[in-house]
Write an enzyme that holds these catalytic residues in place. Structure first.
Site, mmCIF file in Angstrom:
data_model
loop_
_atom_site.group_PDB
_atom_site.id
_atom_site.type_symbol
_atom_site.label_atom_id
_atom_site.label_comp_id
_atom_site.label_asym_id
_atom_site.label_seq_id
_atom_site.Cartn_x
_atom_site.Cartn_y
_atom_site.Cartn_z
ATOM 1 N N ASP A 103 0.892 -5.724 29.294
ATOM 2 C CA ASP A 103 1.139 -4.974 30.531
ATOM 3 C C ASP A 103 2.597 -4.516 30.558
ATOM 4 O OD1 ASP A 103 1.170 -8.200 32.036
ATOM 5 O OD2 ASP A 103 2.930 -6.923 31.868
ATOM 6 N N HIS A 118 2.608 -7.738 20.944
ATOM 7 C CA HIS A 118 1.184 -7.421 20.839
ATOM 8 C C HIS A 118 0.841 -6.044 21.386
ATOM 9 C CE1 HIS A 118 0.480 -12.047 20.710
ATOM 10 N NE2 HIS A 118 0.811 -11.569 19.538
ATOM 11 N N PRO A 219 2.320 -24.477 34.424
ATOM 12 C CA PRO A 219 1.678 -25.515 35.244
ATOM 13 C C PRO A 219 0.908 -26.541 34.406
ATOM 14 C CG PRO A 219 0.702 -23.351 35.682
ATOM 15 C CD PRO A 219 1.757 -23.164 34.656
ATOM 16 N N ALA A 236 5.560 -19.870 37.373
ATOM 17 C CA ALA A 236 6.775 -19.127 37.010
ATOM 18 C C ALA A 236 7.362 -18.399 38.211
ATOM 19 C CB ALA A 236 6.446 -18.137 35.907
HETATM 20 C C1 BV8 Z 1 -2.205 -11.771 12.310
HETATM 21 C C2 BV8 Z 1 -3.370 -8.026 22.314
HETATM 22 C C3 BV8 Z 1 -2.394 -11.451 10.013
HETATM 23 C C4 BV8 Z 1 -4.819 -7.732 22.530
HETATM 24 C C5 BV8 Z 1 -3.306 -10.318 21.470
HETATM 25 C C6 BV8 Z 1 -1.574 -18.471 11.804
HETATM 26 C C7 BV8 Z 1 -0.641 -17.517 11.430
HETATM 27 C C8 BV8 Z 1 -0.935 -16.162 11.613
HETATM 28 C C9 BV8 Z 1 -2.150 -15.764 12.183
HETATM 29 C C10 BV8 Z 1 -3.053 -16.723 12.549
HETATM 30 C C11 BV8 Z 1 -2.767 -18.063 12.369
HETATM 31 N N1 BV8 Z 1 -3.835 -18.755 12.814
HETATM 32 C C12 BV8 Z 1 -4.778 -17.903 13.290
HETATM 33 C C13 BV8 Z 1 -4.333 -16.655 13.132
HETATM 34 C C14 BV8 Z 1 -5.082 -15.465 13.492
HETATM 35 C C15 BV8 Z 1 -4.786 -14.985 14.902
HETATM 36 C C16 BV8 Z 1 -4.679 -16.067 15.902
HETATM 37 O O1 BV8 Z 1 -3.578 -16.466 16.290
HETATM 38 N N2 BV8 Z 1 -5.824 -16.557 16.365
HETATM 39 C C17 BV8 Z 1 -5.813 -17.565 17.400
HETATM 40 C C18 BV8 Z 1 -6.996 -17.327 18.343
HETATM 41 C C19 BV8 Z 1 -5.892 -18.920 16.732
HETATM 42 N N3 BV8 Z 1 -3.588 -14.182 14.910
HETATM 43 C C20 BV8 Z 1 -3.696 -12.872 14.604
HETATM 44 O O2 BV8 Z 1 -4.725 -12.353 14.258
HETATM 45 C C21 BV8 Z 1 -2.416 -12.056 14.682
HETATM 46 N N4 BV8 Z 1 -2.334 -11.228 13.506
HETATM 47 O O3 BV8 Z 1 -2.046 -12.931 12.128
HETATM 48 O O4 BV8 Z 1 -2.325 -10.871 11.303
HETATM 49 C C22 BV8 Z 1 -2.102 -10.395 9.052
HETATM 50 C C23 BV8 Z 1 -1.056 -10.584 8.168
HETATM 51 C C24 BV8 Z 1 -0.815 -9.625 7.226
HETATM 52 C C25 BV8 Z 1 -1.598 -8.468 7.189
HETATM 53 C C26 BV8 Z 1 -2.629 -8.279 8.111
HETATM 54 C C27 BV8 Z 1 -2.893 -9.250 9.049
HETATM 55 C C28 BV8 Z 1 -2.458 -11.090 15.854
HETATM 56 C C29 BV8 Z 1 -2.518 -11.844 17.152
HETATM 57 C C30 BV8 Z 1 -2.397 -10.854 18.325
HETATM 58 C C31 BV8 Z 1 -3.695 -10.796 19.087
HETATM 59 N N5 BV8 Z 1 -3.557 -9.916 20.250
HETATM 60 N N6 BV8 Z 1 -3.138 -9.462 22.488
HETATM 61 C C32 BV8 Z 1 -5.243 -7.899 23.953
HETATM 62 O O5 BV8 Z 1 -4.435 -8.304 24.790
HETATM 63 O O6 BV8 Z 1 -6.413 -7.595 24.230
HETATM 64 S S1 BV8 Z 1 -3.135 -11.951 21.786
HETATM 65 C C33 BV8 Z 1 -3.546 -12.227 23.401
HETATM 66 O O7 BV8 Z 1 -3.817 -13.601 23.499
HETATM 67 C C34 BV8 Z 1 -2.445 -12.003 24.392
HETATM 68 O O8 BV8 Z 1 -1.609 -10.941 24.068
HETATM 69 C C35 BV8 Z 1 -1.672 -13.287 24.386
HETATM 70 O O9 BV8 Z 1 -0.628 -13.212 23.482
HETATM 71 C C36 BV8 Z 1 -2.656 -14.236 23.828
HETATM 72 C C37 BV8 Z 1 -3.020 -15.242 24.869
HETATM 73 O O10 BV8 Z 1 -1.970 -16.100 24.881
HETATM 74 P P1 BV8 Z 1 -1.120 -16.345 26.232
HETATM 75 O O11 BV8 Z 1 -0.302 -15.168 26.541
HETATM 76 O O12 BV8 Z 1 -0.457 -17.637 26.052
HETATM 77 O O13 BV8 Z 1 -2.175 -16.440 27.366
HETATM 78 P P2 BV8 Z 1 -3.099 -17.646 27.610
HETATM 79 O O14 BV8 Z 1 -4.129 -17.162 28.538
HETATM 80 O O15 BV8 Z 1 -3.489 -18.245 26.304
HETATM 81 O O16 BV8 Z 1 -2.191 -18.739 28.335
HETATM 82 C C38 BV8 Z 1 -1.657 -18.452 29.583
HETATM 83 C C39 BV8 Z 1 -0.725 -19.610 29.907
HETATM 84 O O17 BV8 Z 1 -0.115 -19.333 31.169
HETATM 85 C C40 BV8 Z 1 -1.426 -20.947 30.044
HETATM 86 O O18 BV8 Z 1 -0.709 -21.931 29.324
HETATM 87 C C41 BV8 Z 1 -1.370 -21.243 31.547
HETATM 88 O O19 BV8 Z 1 -1.232 -22.616 31.823
HETATM 89 C C42 BV8 Z 1 -0.120 -20.515 31.943
HETATM 90 N N7 BV8 Z 1 -0.052 -20.088 33.348
HETATM 91 C C43 BV8 Z 1 -1.070 -19.756 34.173
HETATM 92 N N8 BV8 Z 1 -0.573 -19.393 35.388
HETATM 93 C C44 BV8 Z 1 0.786 -19.506 35.299
HETATM 94 C C45 BV8 Z 1 1.121 -19.943 34.004
HETATM 95 N N9 BV8 Z 1 2.396 -20.159 33.610
HETATM 96 C C46 BV8 Z 1 3.364 -19.936 34.519
HETATM 97 N N10 BV8 Z 1 3.133 -19.498 35.772
HETATM 98 C C47 BV8 Z 1 1.865 -19.274 36.202
HETATM 99 N N11 BV8 Z 1 1.636 -18.866 37.459
#
Ligand code: BV8
Ligand code: ZN
Length: 251
Positions: A103, A118, A219, A236
């Site tokens: 966003d 991202h 949280p 936050a």
């Molecule tokens: C890649 C865009 C390789 C799309 C997103 C190890 C190393 C490298 C890669 C990997 C690896 N292991 C696995 C992988 C593959 C994969 C991956 O990580 N998979 C996960 C599921 C295990 N990674 C990838 O594929 C990455 N690319 O590795 O490429 C490569 C290398 C060479 C050549 C070619 C390829 C790409 C990853 C990017 C994916 N795209 N976003 C879209 O948005 O639709 S990621 C997406 O999920 C979001 O952008 C965000 O980053 C992520 C979610 O994470 P958070 O932001 O943390 O959100 P989440 O909901 O999880 O948590 C929210 C938190 O907020 C919670 O903790 C909650 O408690 C807290 N919260 C809630 N309310 C509040 C609060 N905190 C404060 N105040 C509040 N009020």
């Protein structure tokens, strides 16, 4: 209670890195990535939709999801977490803001030079030739629906969201700048991320290895709890204004 040591580190910091995730936009009403998907998409895991295979398998389902999300952001406002981060940049000599979010709420709160690891909801492009596509604001999207993606005006290819999907590389310049900042800062803050997505989740470990103190605001516990020097358990939008007040209000 916020420790005096933490406040002192914030006041003395010459270079602060802040890494944000979906939690920083939660109080703006933007569902975090982990929140269960609703309506049309409730039977999908986000990672099945946020990937090229998912898009090519059902372009209208995935484009409709991104358009629904984009309109939620258009109708949302930055919350006190976003605005406080923008204010901190005026008080600390150097602040590097790295976000995993797609966003533009940091920018709308006044933050500049945001490193988007991202991508962004606002920069769609042709999946074939890469030509940028300009959203027609008039797209009447409010309800949750399938929407056929537009076609590229250059090559007629499908237009895709300008985000980094699972299995795709992060933008090289943003990634390199983010790693460099985490290795050269004196203080790092992690705000609202579950640390479940890689390689973004690697960044705090780069700082920790160099004994940079880390503040986490969330949280719930995350894998970063063990490396954070200060774990502030809460929202936050409530904690960041308090931190700012205690550190800079008398200046
Ligand atoms: C890649 C865009 C390789 C799309 C997103 C190890 C190393 C490298 C890669 C990997 C690896 N292991 C696995 C992988 C593959 C994969 C991956 O990580 N998979 C996960 C599921 C295990 N990674 C990838 O594929 C990455 N690319 O590795 O490429 C490569 C290398 C060479 C050549 C070619 C390829 C790409 C990853 C990017 C994916 N795209 N976003 C879209 O948005 O639709 S990621 C997406 O999920 C979001 O952008 C965000 O980053 C992520 C979610 O994470 P958070 O932001 O943390 O959100 P989440 O909901 O999880 O948590 C929210 C938190 O907020 C919670 O903790 C909650 O408690 C807290 N919260 C809630 N309310 C509040 C609060 N905190 C404060 N105040 C509040 N009020
Ligand atoms: Zn094209």
């Amino acid at each position: 209670m916020i420790s005096a040591k933490l406040i002192d580190l914030l006041k003395q910091a010459k270079h602060l890195v802040i890494l944000t995730g979906a939690g920083v936009s939660a109080e703006s009403g933007i569902p975090t990535f982990r929140d269960a998907l609703t309506g049309l998409w409730e039977n999908y895991d986000a990672s099945q939709l946020a990937c090229e295979e998912g898009f090519l398998a059902d372009p209208a389902l995935v484009w409709g999801w991104y358009e629904w999300r984009r309109h939620r952001v258009l109708n949302a406002q930055p919350n006190p977490a976003h605005t406080t981060i923008a204010k901190l940049a005026k008080r600390i000599p150097k602040l590097t803001l790295i976000t995993q979010n797609v966003d533009d709420l940091h920018e709308r709160a006044g933050s500049g030079d945001v490193l988007h690891l991202h991508g962004s909801l606002n920069h769609p492009r042709c999946i074939k030739c890469g030509a940028p596509y300009q959203h027609l604001e008039a797209t009447p999207v409010g309800c949750e629906s399938r929407i056929d993606p537009p076609n590229c005006s250059v090559c007629n290819g499908l237009v895709r969201p300008g985000v980094v999907w699972f299995g795709e590389r992060l933008p090289a310049e943003q990634w390199d700048l983010s790693k460099e900042a985490c290795k050269t800062c004196e203080l790092m803050m992690i705000v609202g991320t579950s640390g479940m997505v890689w390689p973004a989740a690697e960044l705090p470990y780069l700082a920790e290895r160099l004994d940079v103190p880390i503040i986490q605001i969330n949280p719930t516990d995350t894998s970063f709890n063990i490396i954070a020097k200060f774990n502030l358990c809460g929202k936050a939008g409530e904690i960041l204004p308090k931190l700012y007040e205690e550190a800079f209000s008398d200046l």
